[in-house]
Design an enzyme around this catalytic site. Structure first.
Site, PDB file in Angstrom:
ATOM      1  N   ASN A 118       0.838  -1.210   0.000  1.00  0.00           N
ATOM      2  CA  ASN A 118       0.000   0.000   0.000  1.00  0.00           C
ATOM      3  C   ASN A 118       0.875   1.263   0.000  1.00  0.00           C
ATOM      4  O   ASN A 118       0.658   2.182  -0.792  1.00  0.00           O
ATOM      5  CB  ASN A 118      -0.888  -0.013   1.248  1.00  0.00           C
ATOM      6  N   THR A 144       8.608   9.849   8.483  1.00  0.00           N
ATOM      7  CA  THR A 144       8.509   9.712   9.938  1.00  0.00           C
ATOM      8  C   THR A 144       9.888   9.759  10.592  1.00  0.00           C
ATOM      9  O   THR A 144      10.881   9.317  10.004  1.00  0.00           O
ATOM     10  CB  THR A 144       7.769   8.405  10.301  1.00  0.00           C
ATOM     11  N   SER A 179      10.005  -1.042  12.493  1.00  0.00           N
ATOM     12  CA  SER A 179       8.824  -1.870  12.167  1.00  0.00           C
ATOM     13  C   SER A 179       8.719  -1.926  10.645  1.00  0.00           C
ATOM     14  O   SER A 179       9.329  -1.116   9.940  1.00  0.00           O
ATOM     15  CB  SER A 179       7.538  -1.257  12.743  1.00  0.00           C
ATOM     16  N   TYR A 181       6.221  -1.021   9.041  1.00  0.00           N
ATOM     17  CA  TYR A 181       5.638   0.277   8.658  1.00  0.00           C
ATOM     18  C   TYR A 181       6.742   1.325   8.494  1.00  0.00           C
ATOM     19  O   TYR A 181       6.824   2.013   7.465  1.00  0.00           O
ATOM     20  CB  TYR A 181       4.620   0.751   9.712  1.00  0.00           C
ATOM     21  N   HIS A 182       7.592   1.450   9.532  1.00  0.00           N
ATOM     22  CA  HIS A 182       8.640   2.476   9.445  1.00  0.00           C
ATOM     23  C   HIS A 182       9.567   2.197   8.257  1.00  0.00           C
ATOM     24  O   HIS A 182      10.038   3.126   7.594  1.00  0.00           O
ATOM     25  CB  HIS A 182       9.428   2.536  10.764  1.00  0.00           C
ATOM     26  N   LYS A 185       8.420   3.654   4.972  1.00  0.00           N
ATOM     27  CA  LYS A 185       8.725   5.091   4.801  1.00  0.00           C
ATOM     28  C   LYS A 185      10.147   5.279   4.274  1.00  0.00           C
ATOM     29  O   LYS A 185      10.417   6.212   3.518  1.00  0.00           O
ATOM     30  CB  LYS A 185       8.573   5.816   6.135  1.00  0.00           C
TER      31      LYS A 185
END
Ligand code: NAD
Ligand code: USQ
Length: 400
Positions: A118, A144, A179, A181-182, A185
């Site tokens: 995504n 981030t 993570s 997620y991180h 980025k």
């Protein structure tokens, strides 16, 4: 300017849209409503009731007379993204449209893959849409602070001068994210930097810290304009969670020793930072990085602040150190350079007791809505399969 807000239905995207609209810009929002679907699927909800995207936009127009264009689309679906670019012809694109919870990305393989697909493919599509339909547009991308991790040296603002074997260069600051997620980025940052280099795209990568705050001046104008307030173990950030825990008499869930230190920023400053970035765009081909934080705290610091304010309000607030479900350093150096937004004119709203009191009072007002089953963390970084939805938390319709 014509400004396209990707992820314009989210916690930050919606306040950003109405802030920029209020300032006289022509604004469009683009969102696939994935966050609302995730809530429905897992029986979660924002503490503060949020209105539908359509109603928000209508109410904004009723109150201010200002129209916001709405696109339903997915950054991963290139035709829907292209349509928005072709119709709206943005001069600036603010990209919030990502799966943004570290715990979500660590649930299991499926959620890790979803998050990276995504976020990384969505952002790659955004770069192509800029190249294909709006090559002069400035991409303002939400990155981030967690991209950097917690190195044992000061964190520079995007780049570091390195001297090596008699030669030197200014290179991207090393990344050690915590993570999947991180990590997404970090991958985005690399792709965007590459597009700036090869196509002359211009971009600002905002390495933002944890955002707190329940409202901005615009969202506070009317209940229909409110933004979401997450407190669950997946999307709720530590300060929000501590405030609702204080309100319901649950010990504050400090993970491990609580020495983990992170950069923070008030949501009122987030919307201003993005305006500042838009007002002073980089040159064609430039990839610049701002560290978008105003101060930093350890988790224990935050919990003690909430405890102090809670006690002043007559609440019995206890701290509880629970086994850290994440793999992260609990005792580390943290000193971050963050001067570029201040140089552009940012005047920070720092975290004071009045802000924490406002958040605790909000939690007290809506305490009947708080789902206690969402308080304790169930996503553990060391496990590859985690269950996040206690069955009893699901609405009956979802179980049928
Ligand atoms: P959010 O989940 O509230 O909002 C994200 C929005 O993007 C949602 O409305 C979601 O439906 C939409 N979205 C997700 N994937 C999409 C896709 N493929 N296509 C179209 N829409 C999509 O998150 P937020 O807190 O508003 O965060 C916004 C951005 O800021 C994220 O990129 C996040 O990583 C970054 N950020 C947030 C924080 C924070 O503390 N909230 C801190 C630093 C950075
Ligand atoms: N933590 C606790 N107790 C809790 C929840 C969290 O001690 O109940 C700790 C975590 O272990 C971590 C710290 O608090 O050390 C921050 O966690 P968080 O959940 O508040 O925030 P985080 O996971 O870092 O993610 C949030 C946003 C994300 C954004 C990031 C900015 O969800 O979108 O990218 O903040 S940053 O942290 O700078 O990378």
């Amino acid at each position: 300017m014509r400004i396209l807000i990707l992820g314009g239905d989210g916690y930050l995207g919606w306040p950003q849209a109405i802030y920029l609209s209020q300032k006289g810009h022509e604004v469009a929002v683009f969102d696939n409503l994935a966050r609302r679907q995730f809530d429905l699927k897992h029986g979660l909800d924002s503490l503060v009731p949020i209105y539908s995207m359509q109603r928000r936009v209508e109410r904004w127009a009723e109150i201010t007379g200002k129209a916001i264009t709405r696109f339903h689309g997915d950054t991963v679906d290139y035709p829907s993204l292209s349509r928005a670019f072709q119709e709206f012809q943005p001069e600036a694109v603010v990209h919030f449209a990502e799966q943004r919870a570290a715990p979500y990305s660590m649930i299991d393989r499926e959620h890790a893959v979803f998050t990276q697909h995504n976020n990384v493919i969505g952002t790659l599509n955004v770069c192509y849409a800029i190249k294909d339909y709006a090559p002069a547009a400035h991409l303002v991308k939400l990155g981030t602070m967690g991209e950097y991790g917690t190195p044992n040296i000061d964190i520079e603002e995007g780049f570091i001068e390195i001297h090596h074997k008699g030669r030197s260069d200014v290179l991207p600051f090393p990344k050690q994210p915590g993570s999947f997620y991180h990590l997404s980025k970090v991958h985005d940052s690399h792709n965007i930097m590459f597009c700036c280099r090869i196509w002359g795209m211009k971009s600002t990568d905002l390495n933002q810290g944890v955002v707190y705050g329940a409202d901005t001046y615009e969202t506070a104008l009317d209940p229909a304009l409110a933004t979401r307030f997450d407190y669950d173990q997946v999307y709720g950030t530590a300060l929000n969670r501590f405030c609702i825990q204080a309100a319901i008499g649950h010990p504050l869930t400090v993970y491990g020793s609580g020495g983990q230190t992170r950069g923070y920023i008030n949501i009122k400053d987030t919307v201003r930072c993005i305006e500042l970035a838009i007002q002073s765009p980089p040159a064609a081909g430039e990839f610049r990085v701002f560290n978008q934080i105003t101060e930093w705290f350890s988790v224990k610091d935050l919990a003690e602040r909430v405890q102090r304010v809670g006690q002043r309000l007559g609440l019995d607030v206890m701290l509880d150190s629970i086994r850290n479900p994440r793999v992260e350093s609990e005792n580390h150096h943290y000193n971050v350079v963050h001067t570029k937004l201040l140089d552009l004119g940012l005047q920070p709203h720092l975290l004071d007791e009045a802000e924490i009191e406002h958040m605790i009072k909000l939690a007290l007002r809506y305490q009947d809505q708080i789902d206690r089953r969402q308080v304790m963390p169930t996503v553990n970084w060391r496990e590859t399969e985690n269950s996040i939805t206690p069955e009893a938390a699901l609405p009956q319709a979802a179980l049928a």
